[in-house]
Design an enzyme around this catalytic site. Structure first.
Site, short mmCIF file in Angstrom:
data_model
loop_
_atom_site.label_atom_id
_atom_site.label_comp_id
_atom_site.label_asym_id
_atom_site.label_seq_id
_atom_site.Cartn_x
_atom_site.Cartn_y
_atom_site.Cartn_z
N SER A 215 37.75 47.02 37.28
CA SER A 215 38.63 46.12 36.52
C SER A 215 38.04 45.92 35.12
O SER A 215 36.90 46.35 34.85
CB SER A 215 38.71 44.77 37.23
N ASP B 138 41.46 49.52 36.96
CA ASP B 138 42.33 48.59 37.69
C ASP B 138 42.86 47.53 36.71
O ASP B 138 42.09 46.92 35.97
CB ASP B 138 41.47 47.92 38.79
N HIS B 139 44.17 47.32 36.70
CA HIS B 139 44.81 46.28 35.88
C HIS B 139 44.45 46.32 34.39
O HIS B 139 44.03 45.29 33.82
CB HIS B 139 44.50 44.87 36.45
N ASP C 294 48.98 47.62 33.60
CA ASP C 294 49.74 46.54 34.25
C ASP C 294 50.53 45.78 33.19
O ASP C 294 50.10 44.75 32.69
CB ASP C 294 48.79 45.61 35.01
N GLU D 227 53.14 49.00 36.99
CA GLU D 227 53.52 47.96 37.96
C GLU D 227 54.85 47.35 37.56
O GLU D 227 55.10 47.03 36.40
CB GLU D 227 52.45 46.86 38.02
N GLY E 263 42.65 38.23 46.08
CA GLY E 263 41.72 37.20 46.54
C GLY E 263 41.84 36.89 48.02
O GLY E 263 42.60 37.53 48.76
N GLY F 271 46.45 43.73 46.36
CA GLY F 271 46.21 42.56 47.20
C GLY F 271 46.22 42.91 48.68
O GLY F 271 46.74 42.16 49.50
N SER G 266 43.69 43.34 50.90
CA SER G 266 42.61 42.99 51.82
C SER G 266 43.18 42.28 53.04
O SER G 266 44.18 41.56 52.94
CB SER G 266 41.59 42.08 51.12
N THR H 76 38.61 42.21 48.00
CA THR H 76 38.14 40.98 48.64
C THR H 76 37.39 41.23 49.96
O THR H 76 36.36 40.59 50.20
CB THR H 76 39.35 40.04 48.87
P1 13P Z 1 42.39 42.11 47.28
O1 13P Z 1 41.99 40.89 46.53
O2 13P Z 1 43.37 41.82 48.37
O3 13P Z 1 41.22 42.88 47.79
O4 13P Z 1 43.17 43.06 46.26
C1 13P Z 1 42.48 43.87 45.35
C2 13P Z 1 43.39 44.47 44.33
O5 13P Z 1 44.60 44.50 44.43
C3 13P Z 1 42.73 45.06 43.15
O6 13P Z 1 43.64 45.51 42.19
O1 G3H Z 2 42.53 42.85 40.65
C1 G3H Z 2 41.64 42.21 41.19
C2 G3H Z 2 40.41 42.86 41.62
O2 G3H Z 2 39.99 42.24 42.81
C3 G3H Z 2 39.35 42.82 40.55
O3 G3H Z 2 38.93 41.55 40.34
O4 G3H Z 2 39.06 41.16 37.87
O5 G3H Z 2 37.56 39.79 39.36
O6 G3H Z 2 37.02 42.18 38.83
P1 G3H Z 2 38.09 41.13 39.02
ZN ZN Z 3 45.45 44.43 41.96
#
Ligand code: 13P
Ligand code: G3H
Ligand code: ZN
Length: 339
Positions: free
Chosen positions: A49, A82-83, A104, A141, A189, A223, A225, A268
């Protein structure tokens, strides 16, 4: 050699399986994922991220990943952003050597204000142009995740901005993304659901509608997890204070995989595994102070979770199915006129 995520997802679609995308911030997390990949013979997506990049520094992350490809040459390995929250973030990842980026644009650059469709299309298309010229994959997204716990979310329950299938189809057509993250009620989370989720809060029916509308598009579940009870229990047993909570059950993810989900984002669960293992050492052996005494069990706990998910998502056993294509070959492919 790091390979493009597009190739990994195309292969996953052929094989009908999903690929876990695991977040990392440090050496031990990368080692845990690579060991799990070797043990289960899995292709892997490792993602960082913006927060991870700031924490670890791009050069450290990149070179640890290159070391991973040297030590585990048999594992197809993707480095994904990521994002990403804007063009410049994605561009700097591409320039660093990431082989895949997420733009994103469902949120404004602050990571919490829902954007307009027009903004999202515009920024994502620009990223696609820059990325594809280098053979780099792009995930977009449409729809907005709920929650805000880990940044990247609009708050609320996650049901306010569930993805509309027609809008998704238009978005893919206008942007040319390789993979599409959708919103179906999940959030980032530990605190996703206040009970085991059913169809009222986790919209698997919507996911299936989107897949039926876009059968060839690689879908991404964020998301994802599962927030397993046993991992929560270890943390709480050794002094942690997690409130009762539920994640996304693995069988729902498997239903998604049968309906076009090719990338499954998990962070998570690994955070929980690491924290539980470290708490246990601190509680049981308070005399210890060598970081290896707690980082080693933490790494092992994460490896166990990742290996289990790799098996559950179906990527296990597929590492040797194909040869990695260089990014230049992917760039040539994108440059061809669409048949
Ligand atoms: P979790 O918080 O469910 O593990 O999701 C992680 C996620 O979507 C990272 O982009
Ligand atoms: O998108 C969420 C991931 O769990 C990354 O989280 O931005 O705290 O590194 P973070
Ligand atoms: Zn995500």
């Amino acid at each position: 050699m790091l390979l493009s995520m597009r190739q990994v997802l195309d292969e996953a679609a052929k094989g009908g399986y999903g690929v876990g995308a695991f977040n990392v911030n440090n050496l031990e997390q990368i080692q845990a994922i690579m060991e799990a990949a070797r043990a289960t013979k899995s292709p892997v997506i490792i993602q960082a991220s913006r927060g991870a990049r700031a924490y670890a520094n791009d050069r450290f992350l990149y070179h640890i990943m290159i070391a991973a490809t040297e030590i585990y040459p048999e594992i197809p390995t993707v480095l994904h952003l990521d994002h990403g929250n804007g063009f410049d973030t994605c561009k700097s990842a591409i320039d660093t050597g990431f082989t895949s980026v997420m733009m994103d644009g469902s949120l404004m650059p602050d990571g919490k204000t829902p954007s307009t469709f027009e903004y999202n299309v515009d920024v994502t298309r620009k990223v696609v142009e820059a990325a594809h010229a280098k053979g780099v994959t792009v995930e977009g997204e449409i729809g907005v995740l709920g929650g805000i716990e880990d940044g990247h979310g609009a708050g609320g329950t996650g049901l306010e901005h569930v993805t509309d299938p027609e809008q998704a189809a238009k978005f893919v057509e206008l942007t040319g993304v390789d993979a599409l993250a959708i919103a179906i009620g999940t959030s980032h989370g530990a605190y996703k659901f206040s009970r085991k989720p059913d169809g009222a809060v986790l919209k698997m029916d919507r996911l299936i509608e989107i897949h039926n509308r876009l059968p060839k598009v690689h879908l991404v579940m964020h998301g994802s997890s599962s927030v397993p009870q046993d991992l929560q229990d270890i943390i709480n047993k050794y002094g942690g204070k997690l409130r009762p909570t539920w994640g996304v059950p693995v069988e729902e993810i498997q239903l998604g995989i049968r309906n076009g989900v090719r990338k499954v984002n998990v962070d998570t669960d690994n955070r929980l595994a690491i924290t539980g293992a470290i708490r246990k050492v601190f509680a049981e052996s308070p005399e210890k102070f060598d970081p290896r005494d707690y980082l080693k069990p933490a790494r092992e706990a994460m490896q166990k979770v990742v290996a289990l998910r790799m098996t559950q998502f179906g990527q296990a056993g597929h590492a040797g199915d194909y040869e990695a294509l260089p990014l230049a070959a992917m760039a040539d492919r994108y440059a061809q006129p669409v048949a």
